[in-house]
Design a protein around this motif. Structure first.
Motif, PDB file in Angstrom:
ATOM      1  N   THR A 127       0.814  -1.203   0.000  1.00 61.49           N
ATOM      2  CA  THR A 127       0.000   0.000   0.000  1.00 61.49           C
ATOM      3  C   THR A 127       0.850   1.257   0.000  1.00 61.49           C
ATOM      4  OG1 THR A 127      -0.130  -0.152   2.371  1.00 61.49           O
ATOM      5  CG2 THR A 127      -2.008  -0.973   1.149  1.00 61.49           C
ATOM      6  N   LEU A 177      -9.501  -0.016  -2.947  1.00 58.78           N
ATOM      7  CA  LEU A 177      -9.181  -0.570  -4.265  1.00 58.78           C
ATOM      8  C   LEU A 177     -10.408  -0.621  -5.157  1.00 58.78           C
ATOM      9  CD1 LEU A 177      -6.775  -3.566  -3.809  1.00 58.78           C
ATOM     10  CD2 LEU A 177      -6.437  -1.449  -5.035  1.00 58.78           C
ATOM     11  N   PHE A 200      -3.569  -4.654  -6.745  1.00 57.25           N
ATOM     12  CA  PHE A 200      -3.119  -3.270  -6.575  1.00 57.25           C
ATOM     13  C   PHE A 200      -2.427  -2.776  -7.831  1.00 57.25           C
ATOM     14  CE2 PHE A 200      -3.564  -2.298  -2.023  1.00 57.25           C
ATOM     15  CZ  PHE A 200      -3.692  -0.940  -2.135  1.00 57.25           C
ATOM     16  N   VAL A 237      -4.951  -2.243 -10.707  1.00 57.53           N
ATOM     17  CA  VAL A 237      -5.799  -1.068 -10.519  1.00 57.53           C
ATOM     18  C   VAL A 237      -4.979   0.203 -10.743  1.00 57.53           C
ATOM     19  CG1 VAL A 237      -7.177   0.228  -8.867  1.00 57.53           C
ATOM     20  CG2 VAL A 237      -7.415  -2.232  -9.002  1.00 57.53           C
ATOM     21  N   THR A 238      -3.774   0.214 -10.157  1.00 59.49           N
ATOM     22  CA  THR A 238      -2.949   1.411 -10.322  1.00 59.49           C
ATOM     23  C   THR A 238      -2.664   1.662 -11.798  1.00 59.49           C
ATOM     24  OG1 THR A 238      -1.863   0.606  -8.343  1.00 59.49           O
ATOM     25  CG2 THR A 238      -0.953   2.559  -9.346  1.00 59.49           C
ATOM     26  N   PRO A 283      -1.312   4.235  -3.891  1.00 59.17           N
ATOM     27  CA  PRO A 283      -2.554   3.933  -3.177  1.00 59.17           C
ATOM     28  C   PRO A 283      -3.165   5.158  -2.521  1.00 59.17           C
ATOM     29  CG  PRO A 283      -0.890   2.313  -2.675  1.00 59.17           C
ATOM     30  CD  PRO A 283      -0.204   3.399  -3.404  1.00 59.17           C
TER      31      PRO A 283
END
Lengths: 578, 373
Positions: free
Chosen positions: B27, B162, B233, B236-237, B252
């Motif tokens: 994160t 998220l 993660f 999504v990023t 994040p």
């Protein structure tokens, strides 16, 4: 010398043994060598000894009764000093030959009528048949014990110490002629508060009775609810001077032996002059005396005690207080009430959620407000922060000081309202509302937002069902306020982390305090954040109940509609279908 | 002699502890580190790392089974002899102590960048280090419970941050596939590999498990869960930020900043920060515990709790001197520097030890009368 006095005068074990088998105590004293000293002669050193170690000795010389009525009376009188409530009647029976005797009791603790009609009258004028049946080996003492005294409970003792104990618990002592024994007749009958509604744990639905100050009444209330003989109630006596009765109640088999042994060992350790409330015991037996969190659950509701015993806990009753201690206690239980189980489970679960929210609010809301307004204004939506800023314009203090002052004012108001008589209490609320609520804001001392925050916090803290936890939260709130004012959100996080760290390392009678949240016990989560339906709650909580007795009900108790046999059960008129 | 560590930890607590430890780095900085090199193919790098770590997990669990009552420090001594074994132990301890100093630095920097710009970092670093040391003093039981009881909440809030920004995601950001060649992906995989490899911390915990037979399962579950979280993660990023992801310092945090529901529920990056701090504290205390217990075992001391605070003070110094500024940090956290360093340790130590075990013929369990703790 101090500890010697303790050992001689106050052996817990011996005391319990004597009251359970008085005959054994008797025969032992008859064989024991008698001290041939005058009562005053023995009494004086004893009194001096008492000065040396206050609270450990009892005055009155030797601990045994003599075979002389006058000496015994003198001893008792000496022991009680000039107490005006000690009533001592010296009588002479109307038999031939007449026997001298003394009836001693403490006024107010006995029922006058019982003493007059059932103790004094039959002793003075024993019916002819009983006396004529007297065979030489039977003394008047035995006749009195077996046939004359009309009390439910009659026992014999030769120990002066026991005589004092029983006098102070409302029994009547009968000393007869040249006997070195005394008869103790149960004539208790003092004024009691009746069974009333619980003052601190009110419910909307549920039983309305609560414990009172009498230990026996309290255990009776429990026994009425839990009729199995597996309910064991063991007696103790703690406090050298107050001789407070303490009872340990548990369900045999459901409460683990390890826990029981631990509780007994901790109780037996206590050697003080007096126990006035269960709070005294609490401070002596808790695991971590320096923790702000309450480690024993206290309640004045018999139904709560019953429920906890069914979960394998141990209840500690203290004579003289309606508050019963329950061990071990776990933090989530401080956020439950008995009513969660009486209302349907949706409601039970919903109020649980509300309480957890209130718990969080009453812990962090003021500090969060201070942190945001002082350090992190960007966190709030712009219109909100603008209106806060415009309100704070005239306030002369920084937010932290404002919060601290208002919190203090609120604490003072609460404390004042608590101690005042109920009629003046209203005045306090008027002063609180008008002066603090309105005038202070209008005068520009405090901002309205701060007032809202503090009152919300106050209301939330009232939603904590167990008062001892609410006090803890009040203390921690101030600590968090300081942290928030110094480090903002980071400070609050640090504070919350320290609290969490403390909670996971705390134990209540050896059991983890945060159970079932840390360590997580999946099967116990059924009764933590939510309360699942009773028919699905098949097992007792883990960890404290020994594994042999974890099942509390049979399977498949879920209620179902009647099995459809093809014919629907319909109402005759056809307007209603079941 | 009294065992150094008397506490016990359940396999589930170990799982929670390891997943949270991985989550902390995930994160904070991890996604940007991977995307810096592999760009839109970062997810592939993460999958490669998971595939590489899984056999490593089996290897470490196997070693733990061979020496059920010993920690890595102890069995490396019996496998490699006094000198080499102590050296391995020293490297192992150094790795975790160093990591914990980096963790508190990142956490403090996060606060400095976002909400407390004028607070000197040393205050934040000092507080975090001392709290971590205080927790480490409590022993593995406390750390395990702390992780377990906060696990659900932390995972919940992490998933929330998220899932809520998913409406900003553009899957076309992930295309084209392998446009810049596979070599970059392999190099970039070193970063998630080094992070996932931190599970070798478990080699210190195995002797204190309540159910040692579940050790393997709990390790594999950890790797899969953490791997899935890292993968999610990264995806999504990349999908939300596209090319700009390379330039973000703390993705994040930026993700959470995008969340806005009905103009009311917004700026929940504070929640991210809160969650991040709590796990940073848990992770620091876990690694400090490893450092303290490991040193006590390495140097045959009678207690390890006394070492927690000195180590805490040492990591304050380490974390201040770790790097000068953020640009420096970015140069430090590259696959070629940080990746090679961490992978060498997390893969090298287990491989070395299991090779030694095979050569020495420790194929079966060592007898029960082996030195305890």
């Amino acid at each position: 010398m101090f500890w010697k006095g303790f050992l001689r005068i106050f052996p817990f074990k011996r005391k319990a043994k004597q009251s359970s088998e008085p005959e054994a105590g008797n025969s032992r004293t008859e064989n024991a060598p008698r001290q041939e000293e005058s009562p005053l002669g023995t009494a004086l050193p004893a009194i001096e000894h008492e000065k040396a170690s206050p609270g450990t000795s009892f005055p009155g010389g030797t601990a045994e009764l003599e075979a002389d009525l006058a000496v015994n009376i003198a001893k008792i009188q000496l022991a009680y000093g000039k107490s005006s409530d000690l009533v001592m009647r010296e009588l002479k029976t109307a038999t031939t030959p007449s026997v001298k005797l003394a009836v001693i009791f403490i006024d107010g603790l006995v029922s006058d009528r019982t003493v007059a009609e059932n103790i004094i009258a039959p002793l003075l004028k024993p019916s002819e048949e009983i006396v004529s049946e007297k065979v030489p080996p039977i003394t008047f003492f035995e006749t009195a014990e077996k046939s004359l005294l009309q009390a439910g409970e009659v026992s014999v003792t030769s120990s002066l110490e026991e005589v004092f104990d029983e006098l102070s618990s409302g029994k009547t002592v009968v000393l007869i002629g040249e006997e070195n024994r005394a008869l103790l007749a149960g004539t208790q009958g003092w004024k009691e508060r009746g069974v009333e509604e619980p003052a601190t744990e009110a419910v909307v639905r549920g039983p309305r009775d609560s414990f009172d100050e009498n230990l026996r009444n309290n255990t009776a209330l429990l026994r009425l609810r839990l009729k199995s003989p597996r309910l064991h109630i063991e007696g103790f006596q703690i406090g050298v001077l107050t001789k407070t009765k303490v009872a340990l109640a548990y369900l045999q088999g459901v409460a683990s032996d390890k826990l029981l042994a631990e509780v007994k060992q901790r109780l037996e350790r206590i050697k003080v002059d007096g126990i006035l409330e269960s709070g005294y015991l609490e401070e002596f037996i808790e695991d971590e005396p320096l923790s702000p969190f309450p480690q024993l659950l206290r309640t004045e509701r018999p139904d709560r005690v019953t429920a906890c015993l069914l979960e394998g806990k141990v209840a500690i009753f203290t004579d003289g207080t309606p508050f019963v201690l329950l061990v071990p206690a776990f933090l989530p239980e401080f956020l439950t009430t008995p009513e969660d189980y009486y209302e349907r489970f949706f409601i039970g679960s919903f109020v649980r959620f509300i309480r957890y929210a209130a718990f969080a609010i009453s812990l962090v809301l003021p500090s969060l407000y201070v942190a945001i307004v002082t350090f992190h204004q960007e966190m709030l939506p712009t219109p909100l922060i603008l209106s806060i800023a415009s309100q704070r314009e005239g306030v002369p203090f920084p937010t932290f000081v404002e919060a601290l002052l208002l919190e203090l004012v609120f604490e003072i108001l609460r404390e004042a309202g608590l101690r005042l008589p109920r009629i003046i209490g209203q005045a306090i609320s008027i002063v609180g509302v008008i002066i603090v609520g309105q005038a202070a804001v209008e005068a520009g001392l405090f901002s309205q937002f701060m007032l809202i925050v503090v009152s919300l916090t106050a209301i939330a803290s009232f939603a904590t069902p167990v008062f001892s936890l609410a006090i803890t939260l009040r203390l921690l709130r101030f600590a968090l306020l300081f942290l928030a004012s110094a480090l903002g959100v980071f400070g609050i996080l640090i504070g919350v982390y320290i609290i969490l760290l403390h909670l996971v390392s705390l134990r209540s009678f050896g059991f983890p305090y945060l159970k079932p949240l840390g360590p997580v016990i999946a099967s116990d989560l059924k009764d933590t954040f939510v309360r699942i339906p009773l028919w699905a709650m098949r097992t007792r909580p883990r960890l404290i109940v020994p594994p042999r007795d974890t099942i509390r009900q049979v399977e498949s108790l879920k209620p179902e509609p009647p099995i459809d046999t093809g014919k629907r059960i319909t109402d005759k008129r056809g307007d209603e279908e079941t | 002699m009294k065992p150094l560590e008397g506490g016990k930890i359940s396999p589930r607590q170990l799982y929670a502890l390891l997943v949270l430890s991985h989550l902390e780095t995930t994160t904070s900085i991890l996604p940007s580190l991977t995307t810096a090199l592999a760009g839109r193919d970062s997810w592939l790098a993460v999958i490669l790392a998971i595939l590489a770590v899984l056999p490593l997990g089996l290897l470490v669990a196997w070693l733990g089974k061979r020496f059920p009552r010993q920690t890595l420090i102890q069995y490396s001594n019996s496998l490699l002899g006094k000198v080499l074994g102590s050296l391995v132990g020293l490297v192992y301890i150094w790795f975790f102590v160093h990591l914990s100093s980096l963790i508190i630095r990142e956490s403090a920097v996060g606060f400095n960048l976002s909400v407390l710009p004028r607070t000197p970092p040393i205050v934040l670093i000092g507080l975090l280090a001392l709290l971590g040391a205080a927790t480490a003093r409590g022993g593995i039981e406390i750390i395990g419970r702390l992780a377990e009881s906060s696990f659900m909440f932390i995972i919940f809030f992490t998933l929330l941050t998220l899932i809520l920004p998913l409406n900003f995601a553009h899957l076309e950001h992930l295309q084209p596939f392998l446009a810049r060649g596979a070599t970059r992906v392999f190099t970039a995989a070193l970063i998630p590999l080094g992070l996932l490899g931190e599970f070798i911390a478990a080699a210190m915990v195995f002797p204190y498990l309540t159910k040692p037979e579940k050790a393997t399962r709990s390790l594999l579950c950890t790797i899969l869960t953490s791997g899935a979280i890292i993968l999610f993660f990264t995806l999504v990023t990349t999908a939300v930020f596209g090319r700009t992801a390379n330039n973000l310092t703390v993705p994040p945090f930026k993700l959470a900043r995008m969340i806005s529901i009905g103009n009311f529920l917004e700026r929940i990056e504070v929640i991210v920060l809160a969650v991040w701090t709590i796990i940073a504290l848990i992770k620091t205390s876990f690694y400090l515990w490893i450092g303290a217990l490991g040193s006590a075992q390495l140097f045959n001391l009678r207690g390890y709790r006394e070492l927690a605070f000195p180590l805490g003070i040492i990591i304050i110094v380490f974390s201040i001197t770790a790097y000068d500024n953020f640009a420096d940090a970015i140069r430090f956290y590259t696959p070629r520097v940080w990746g090679v360093y961490s992978v060498t340790i997390v893969m090298g130590l287990p491989l070395l030890l299991s090779a030694a075990a095979l050569l020495r013929g420790y194929k079966t369990k060592i007898p029960e009368n082996a030195p305890d703790n």
